[in-house]
Design an enzyme around this catalytic site. Structure first.
Site, PDB file in Angstrom:
ATOM      1  N   HIS A 158      25.779   6.935 -16.679  1.00 32.86           N
ATOM      2  CA  HIS A 158      24.542   6.947 -15.896  1.00 32.86           C
ATOM      3  C   HIS A 158      24.721   6.212 -14.566  1.00 32.86           C
ATOM      4  O   HIS A 158      23.854   5.451 -14.148  1.00 32.86           O
ATOM      5  CB  HIS A 158      23.383   6.353 -16.710  1.00 32.86           C
ATOM      6  CG  HIS A 158      22.969   7.218 -17.850  1.00 32.86           C
ATOM      7  ND1 HIS A 158      22.238   6.756 -18.925  1.00 32.86           N
ATOM      8  CD2 HIS A 158      23.183   8.533 -18.109  1.00 32.86           C
ATOM      9  CE1 HIS A 158      22.043   7.748 -19.774  1.00 32.86           C
ATOM     10  NE2 HIS A 158      22.602   8.832 -19.302  1.00 32.86           N
ATOM     11  N   ASP A 170      19.314  20.878 -14.524  1.00 31.62           N
ATOM     12  CA  ASP A 170      20.180  19.735 -14.872  1.00 31.62           C
ATOM     13  C   ASP A 170      21.621  20.243 -14.911  1.00 31.62           C
ATOM     14  O   ASP A 170      22.017  20.850 -15.908  1.00 31.62           O
ATOM     15  CB  ASP A 170      19.721  19.185 -16.233  1.00 31.62           C
ATOM     16  CG  ASP A 170      20.483  17.952 -16.666  1.00 31.62           C
ATOM     17  OD1 ASP A 170      21.284  17.422 -15.874  1.00 31.62           O
ATOM     18  OD2 ASP A 170      20.276  17.515 -17.826  1.00 31.62           O
ATOM     19  N   ASP A 214      26.169  14.938 -11.260  1.00 31.85           N
ATOM     20  CA  ASP A 214      25.128  15.392 -12.190  1.00 31.85           C
ATOM     21  C   ASP A 214      23.830  15.355 -11.409  1.00 31.85           C
ATOM     22  O   ASP A 214      23.292  14.271 -11.145  1.00 31.85           O
ATOM     23  CB  ASP A 214      25.088  14.452 -13.409  1.00 31.85           C
ATOM     24  CG  ASP A 214      24.117  14.941 -14.491  1.00 31.85           C
ATOM     25  OD1 ASP A 214      23.282  15.811 -14.193  1.00 31.85           O
ATOM     26  OD2 ASP A 214      24.204  14.434 -15.625  1.00 31.85           O
ATOM     27  N   ASP A 239       0.813  -1.227   0.000  1.00 34.05           N
ATOM     28  CA  ASP A 239       0.000   0.000   0.000  1.00 34.05           C
ATOM     29  C   ASP A 239       0.844   1.274   0.000  1.00 34.05           C
ATOM     30  O   ASP A 239       0.353   2.348   0.323  1.00 34.05           O
ATOM     31  CB  ASP A 239      -0.954  -0.006   1.207  1.00 34.05           C
ATOM     32  CG  ASP A 239      -0.206  -0.097   2.515  1.00 34.05           C
ATOM     33  OD1 ASP A 239       1.014  -0.370   2.488  1.00 34.05           O
ATOM     34  OD2 ASP A 239      -0.837   0.107   3.572  1.00 34.05           O
TER      35      ASP A 239
HETATM   36  N1  GLY Z   1      21.088  14.305 -16.135  1.00 33.48           N
HETATM   37  C1  GLY Z   1      20.712  13.813 -17.370  1.00 33.48           C
HETATM   38  C2  GLY Z   1      21.414  14.485 -18.461  1.00 33.48           C
HETATM   39  O1  GLY Z   1      22.370  15.187 -18.234  1.00 33.48           O
HETATM   40  O2  GLY Z   1      21.025  14.408 -19.588  1.00 33.48           O
HETATM   41 MN    MN Z   2      21.577  16.890 -19.319  1.00 33.74          MN
HETATM   42 MN    MN Z   3      22.756  16.082 -16.362  1.00 34.95          MN
END
Ligand code: GLY
Ligand code: MN
Ligand code: MN
Length: 437
Positions: A241, A269, A258, A37
């Protein structure tokens, strides 16, 4: 505070484009279950939110241009004393009208009874198929229900049209209000990157830096990240990533972060790279300054009159020539670019649109040609070099991953770096870290 006039204006513009023989149906995102839940934090669908500002789950926007009884209809949750005691406040049908300026509001449970009647008589249904299979089936079911009644005079739509073309083109050009939200998201993230630099020391774990970033986001009103943070030290800085964020950071390593906050559904970003101990080695300095010069050159390409790919081409040229000078690549830069050999150490593109989604909507090419940049577009500029353990490289260059990423708004006569508060030159970074020690 949401600017309701702007949301009304967006709906009006979309309705003008789809025309009066059409109906548009936009559900918000579904709730996702984490376990039993427990739900994942709810985040509205970006297209839905762009047109409504409505933050609650279980809602569907229906737009019917020229409908006399009202063009903007919101199906949503009703007020419910018991549910609100357990789970939180709801704005209810009254709130949909008063706070979000819908013309009509109906309980979400009544949608199956009401919506076929609203669809009937329209030639086209604007609806994005493929995002939500269950909802796709319901939309098809409503249309089939009308088709089954054509012998009694019902007029069934005979065309489904994606909303992406109109809506994503609108979302690509940010309004003043949207830019103020994106500026705020970038400012919060820049503060968080500064805090990460100030708190970093050898012996800490990557996730402890993540904690510093997230604490700063939340402290400043950004409850969620725009995407999972990448906190990669040493060899992890070369995994594009990397999100495990689990290793101990050691003396001599670089740390690539990042990480970006989402503020009122708008993303930032930002990537910064710095030494864990606050002092760049000669090799780290060389690679860092090369990426920085590529980034600056790429940012200079962002202005009206330049096309989308100019900044990427520029970054590739500066990085490739620099890698040859540093002995990382061997050969003639023109050939290395032509053959794509530079992608051994720079394997991603230099940017993407940024907005409500971190990889935001909007076409990059129009009629097969790179799109020209125009005021109001926002993109990232994020060149990098990633040097893993590789026999062809001298040892001092191993495990150096550097990316520098900023958020850049195209203005009337140039650009504005929304994320400029995040320290970026070697001097700025070393000074900040030395003073924090
Ligand atoms: N943080 C994802 C990118 O830089 O595209
Ligand atoms: Mn980016
Ligand atoms: Mn990025």
């Amino acid at each position: 505070m949401i600017d309701i006039k702007e949301f009304k204006n967006r709906r009006k513009r979309l309705m003008d484009m789809i025309g009066s023989d059409s109906i548009a149906i936009l559900p918000t995102a579904s709730i996702s279950i984490r376990n039993r839940d427990v739900e994942f934090p709810f985040r509205p669908d970006s297209d839905f939110f762009y047109l409504t500002g409505y933050p609650e789950p279980e809602a569907v926007l229906v737009l019917i241009p020229d409908r006399k009884q009202g063009e903007c209809i919101l199906f949503c949750r009703e007020r419910d004393k018991k549910m609100e005691t357990w789970h939180g406040r709801r704005s209810g049908l009254e709130g949909a009208l008063e706070k979000y300026a819908a013309d009509d509001a109906f309980p979400i449970e009544d949608m199956d009874d009401i919506l076929p009647g609203l669809i009937e008589g329209h030639e086209r249904v604007f609806y994005n198929m493929g995002n939500n299979q269950t909802f796709d089936q319901r939309v098809l079911g409503w249309v089939n229900q009308i088709k089954n009644n054509v012998r009694t005079g019902a007029i069934a739509p005979d065309e489904f049209v994606s909303l992406n073309h109109f809506l994503h083109e609108m979302r690509l050009y940010k309004s003043r209000y949207e830019i103020s939200l994106m500026r705020k998201a970038a400012k919060i993230s820049a503060k968080a990157h500064k805090r990460a630099m100030e708190s970093c020391t050898p012996g800490m774990y990557e996730y402890q830096i993540e904690g510093e970033l997230i604490a700063e986001f939340i402290k400043n009103g950004a409850r969620h990240s725009a995407y999972p943070s990448i906190i990669g030290s040493g060899r992890n800085s070369c995994i594009l990533h990397y999100t495990d964020n689990s290793d101990e950071m050691v003396e001599g390593d670089l740390l690539l972060i990042d990480s970006g906050a989402e503020y009122q559904c708008y993303a930032s970003d930002i990537t910064r790279t710095f030494p864990v101990n606050g002092k760049f080695t000669k090799a780290q300095r060389d690679v860092y300054n090369l990426v920085l010069s590529a980034q600056k050159a790429a940012i200079n390409q962002i202005k009206p009159g330049k096309h989308w790919n100019n900044s990427h081409d520029t970054a590739v040229r500066v990085l490739t020539e620099g890698m040859v000078e540093l002995g990382i690549l061997k050969g003639d830069p023109d050939e290395l670019i032509e053959n794509g050999d530079y992608t051994k150490y720079y394997m991603h593109r230099t940017g993407h649109w940024l907005g409500m989604d971190v990889h935001d909507v909007g076409d990059y090419k129009l009629d097969g040609e790179w799109r020209m940049l125009e005021a109001g577009m926002v993109m990232t500029v994020e060149p990098g070099i990633y040097l893993p353990v590789d026999e062809s490289l001298p040892k001092e260059l191993h495990n150096i991953g550097v990316r520098i990423e900023d958020d850049v708004l195209v203005t009337k006569d140039g650009n504005d770096v929304l994320s400029k508060d995040a320290p970026k030159t070697i001097d700025e970074i070393e000074e900040l870290m030395a003073n924090a020690a």
